[in-house]
Design an enzyme around this catalytic site. Structure first.
Site, PDB file in Angstrom:
ATOM      1  N   TRP A  46      -3.313   1.889   6.517  1.00 50.99           N
ATOM      2  CA  TRP A  46      -3.351   0.452   6.222  1.00 50.99           C
ATOM      3  C   TRP A  46      -3.497  -0.404   7.459  1.00 50.99           C
ATOM      4  O   TRP A  46      -4.257  -1.382   7.457  1.00 50.99           O
ATOM      5  CB  TRP A  46      -2.132   0.051   5.390  1.00 50.99           C
ATOM      6  CG  TRP A  46      -2.145   0.716   4.056  1.00 50.99           C
ATOM      7  CD1 TRP A  46      -1.311   1.699   3.611  1.00 50.99           C
ATOM      8  CD2 TRP A  46      -3.106   0.508   2.998  1.00 50.99           C
ATOM      9  NE1 TRP A  46      -1.676   2.088   2.337  1.00 50.99           N
ATOM     10  CE2 TRP A  46      -2.761   1.384   1.946  1.00 50.99           C
ATOM     11  CE3 TRP A  46      -4.206  -0.336   2.845  1.00 50.99           C
ATOM     12  CZ2 TRP A  46      -3.492   1.441   0.755  1.00 50.99           C
ATOM     13  CZ3 TRP A  46      -4.921  -0.287   1.658  1.00 50.99           C
ATOM     14  CH2 TRP A  46      -4.568   0.587   0.637  1.00 50.99           C
ATOM     15  N   ASP A  80       2.470  -6.410   8.105  1.00 50.49           N
ATOM     16  CA  ASP A  80       2.200  -6.006   6.731  1.00 50.49           C
ATOM     17  C   ASP A  80       3.450  -5.284   6.224  1.00 50.49           C
ATOM     18  O   ASP A  80       3.730  -4.161   6.621  1.00 50.49           O
ATOM     19  CB  ASP A  80       0.980  -5.069   6.708  1.00 50.49           C
ATOM     20  CG  ASP A  80       0.709  -4.485   5.323  1.00 50.49           C
ATOM     21  OD1 ASP A  80       1.469  -4.777   4.388  1.00 50.49           O
ATOM     22  OD2 ASP A  80      -0.285  -3.731   5.188  1.00 50.49           O
ATOM     23  N   LYS A 123       5.106  -3.167  -5.153  1.00 50.89           N
ATOM     24  CA  LYS A 123       6.040  -2.097  -4.749  1.00 50.89           C
ATOM     25  C   LYS A 123       7.464  -2.513  -5.133  1.00 50.89           C
ATOM     26  O   LYS A 123       8.014  -1.981  -6.069  1.00 50.89           O
ATOM     27  CB  LYS A 123       5.976  -1.839  -3.242  1.00 50.89           C
ATOM     28  CG  LYS A 123       4.591  -1.846  -2.646  1.00 50.89           C
ATOM     29  CD  LYS A 123       3.805  -0.615  -2.994  1.00 50.89           C
ATOM     30  CE  LYS A 123       2.426  -0.691  -2.352  1.00 50.89           C
ATOM     31  NZ  LYS A 123       1.514   0.317  -2.867  1.00 50.89           N
TER      32      LYS A 123
HETATM   33  N1  PMP Z   1      -0.853  -2.423   3.010  1.00 53.32           N
HETATM   34  C1  PMP Z   1      -0.003  -1.476   2.590  1.00 53.32           C
HETATM   35  C2  PMP Z   1       1.083  -1.023   3.524  1.00 53.32           C
HETATM   36  C3  PMP Z   1      -0.131  -0.933   1.308  1.00 53.32           C
HETATM   37  O1  PMP Z   1       0.716   0.017   0.883  1.00 53.32           O
HETATM   38  C4  PMP Z   1      -1.163  -1.403   0.457  1.00 53.32           C
HETATM   39  C5  PMP Z   1      -1.346  -0.894  -0.949  1.00 53.32           C
HETATM   40  N2  PMP Z   1      -0.798   0.287  -1.263  1.00 53.32           N
HETATM   41  C6  PMP Z   1      -2.033  -2.379   0.943  1.00 53.32           C
HETATM   42  C7  PMP Z   1      -1.845  -2.871   2.221  1.00 53.32           C
HETATM   43  C8  PMP Z   1      -3.146  -2.905   0.103  1.00 53.32           C
HETATM   44  O2  PMP Z   1      -2.615  -3.677  -0.918  1.00 53.32           O
HETATM   45  P1  PMP Z   1      -3.506  -4.251  -2.097  1.00 53.32           P
HETATM   46  O3  PMP Z   1      -3.950  -3.076  -2.917  1.00 53.32           O
HETATM   47  O4  PMP Z   1      -2.587  -5.173  -2.839  1.00 53.32           O
HETATM   48  O5  PMP Z   1      -4.659  -4.976  -1.476  1.00 53.32           O
END
Ligand code: PMP
Length: 349
Positions: A90, A160, A184
């Site tokens: 991520w 994040d 989450k």
């Molecule tokens: N950052 C992290 C740490 C994540 O776990 C996730 C999704 N699992 C995201 C970003 C992306 O999130 P989204 O699918 O809501 O765009």
């Protein structure tokens, strides 16, 4: 996982919100009823996450991935690159998005360790000439988590917190911006919570789409466009549940640690069978990642887990192995059940 109590309340109120006369799925985002829900949700985030007055709270769409672009557009100071700490999928994706828009310095990468390690606090935030320092507090796929959280340094911090927001106490004042998708610990998909220090917002480039300008959202009090009304309602219920069930984020954190330790201890009891992905000091309380020796073992393990009522233990497709996600609604009894099964599976071989 959502708490049963929250699901039951959603069910009970779905046709008609108490004293409103219509469903949350029907009411206008400009109605008095929704204005109350929005204000309550915001106030609960402020109270439970201890958000200081310097910071605004926004409920946006586009998921955390849209924030990968919102952050550089709204926080980059012309001529100053941003520093990115790459600790997994991520944060890597966030840096890729930022690179399309601004200068990015990748100051640390865990790629050589297959993202099983994290930098020490001393390796971070050493330069004041960065627009900001970016990191992900918990990498959901690799199961590595900053514990403790890096504190304020020379450059403004951006984090994040998608997979550990509302699971630990945070010094929000240390951060220029925090974002977390809700699906989450804070409810359901469709909503991303953004907490931003108003004074850190820069003027966005002229061509920036209006939705990506955080000042547009602040100026219209979160009603720049129709916000995700149902997801904000679920967030409010989740926050009330956290307050009632745990009282504080310190308590959530203690219980989260206890849950994770049950599983890590079981993994460590059988080192010839299970191998954790994260190095010990980087272990996540939200996502426990581990491997069995081969694909046949993994299949057998998952089959036995399913028979015992445990699902979704297969690791992310890009990493393989197993992943036990332990978000707030997962009870300690479920972590104990998995720990017992890890022992039982090891004994049966
Ligand atoms: N950052 C992290 C740490 C994540 O776990 C996730 C999704 N699992 C995201 C970003 C992306 O999130 P989204 O699918 O809501 O765009």
């Amino acid at each position: 996982m959502l708490p049963d109590e929250v699901l039951q309340q959603i069910r009970d109120e779905l046709l008609c919100l108490p004293s409103v006369g219509s469903s949350i799925l029907e009411i206008s985002h400009r109605s008095a009823a929704f204005a109350t829900i929005l204000a309550e949700a915001r106030q609960l985030v402020r109270e439970i996450a201890e958000v200081p007055d310097s910071h605004e709270i926004l409920f946006l769409q586009g998921g955390s991935r849209l924030q990968f672009s919102v952050v550089p557009l709204n926080l980059a100071i012309p001529g100053k690159p941003a520093a990115y700490t790459i600790t997994g999928t991520w944060s890597g994706m966030a840096a890729d998005e930022a690179r399309r828009l601004i200068g990015v310095n990748e100051i640390w990468s865990g790629a050589n360790s297959h993202f099983s390690e994290l930098p020490s606090a001393a390796e971070l935030n050493t330069n004041e000439d960065w627009s900001y320092l970016y990191f992900a507090s918990n990498e959901t796929i690799h199961g590595v988590q900053f514990r403790p959280m890096p504190g304020a340094g020379r450059a403004p911090l951006v984090c994040d917190m998608s997979s550990d927001f509302l699971s630990r106490r945070i010094a929000v004042q240390d951060f220029a911006l925090i974002f977390a998708c809700a699906q989450k610990n804070a409810g359901i998909a469709g909503l991303t919570i953004v907490i931003v220090d108003r004074d850190r917002l820069c003027d966005v480039p002229a061509h920036t789409p209006g939705y990506l300008n955080l000042k547009s959202h602040l100026a219209s009090d979160n009603l720049y466009n129709t916000p995700p009304t149902f997801a904000i309602y679920v967030l409010k219920l989740m926050l009330l549940w956290i307050r009632q069930r745990f009282g504080s984020l310190s308590e959530v954190e203690q219980q989260g640690l206890a849950k994770a330790n049950l599983i890590y201890d079981a993994i460590d009891r059988h080192p010839n069978l299970y191998r954790g992905h994260a190095s010990r000091r980087a272990r996540s309380t939200a996502n426990v990642t581990f491997y069995l020796p081969g694909e046949a073992d993994s299949r057998q393990f998952l089959q036995g887990a399913k028979q015992r009522g445990m699902s979704d233990l297969r690791g992310h497709r890009t990493l393989g192995g197993m992943r036990a996600s332990l978000y707030n609604a997962m009870p300690i009894s479920a972590a104990q059940q998995l720990a017992d099964y890890l022992d039982e599976f090891a004994r049966s071989r």
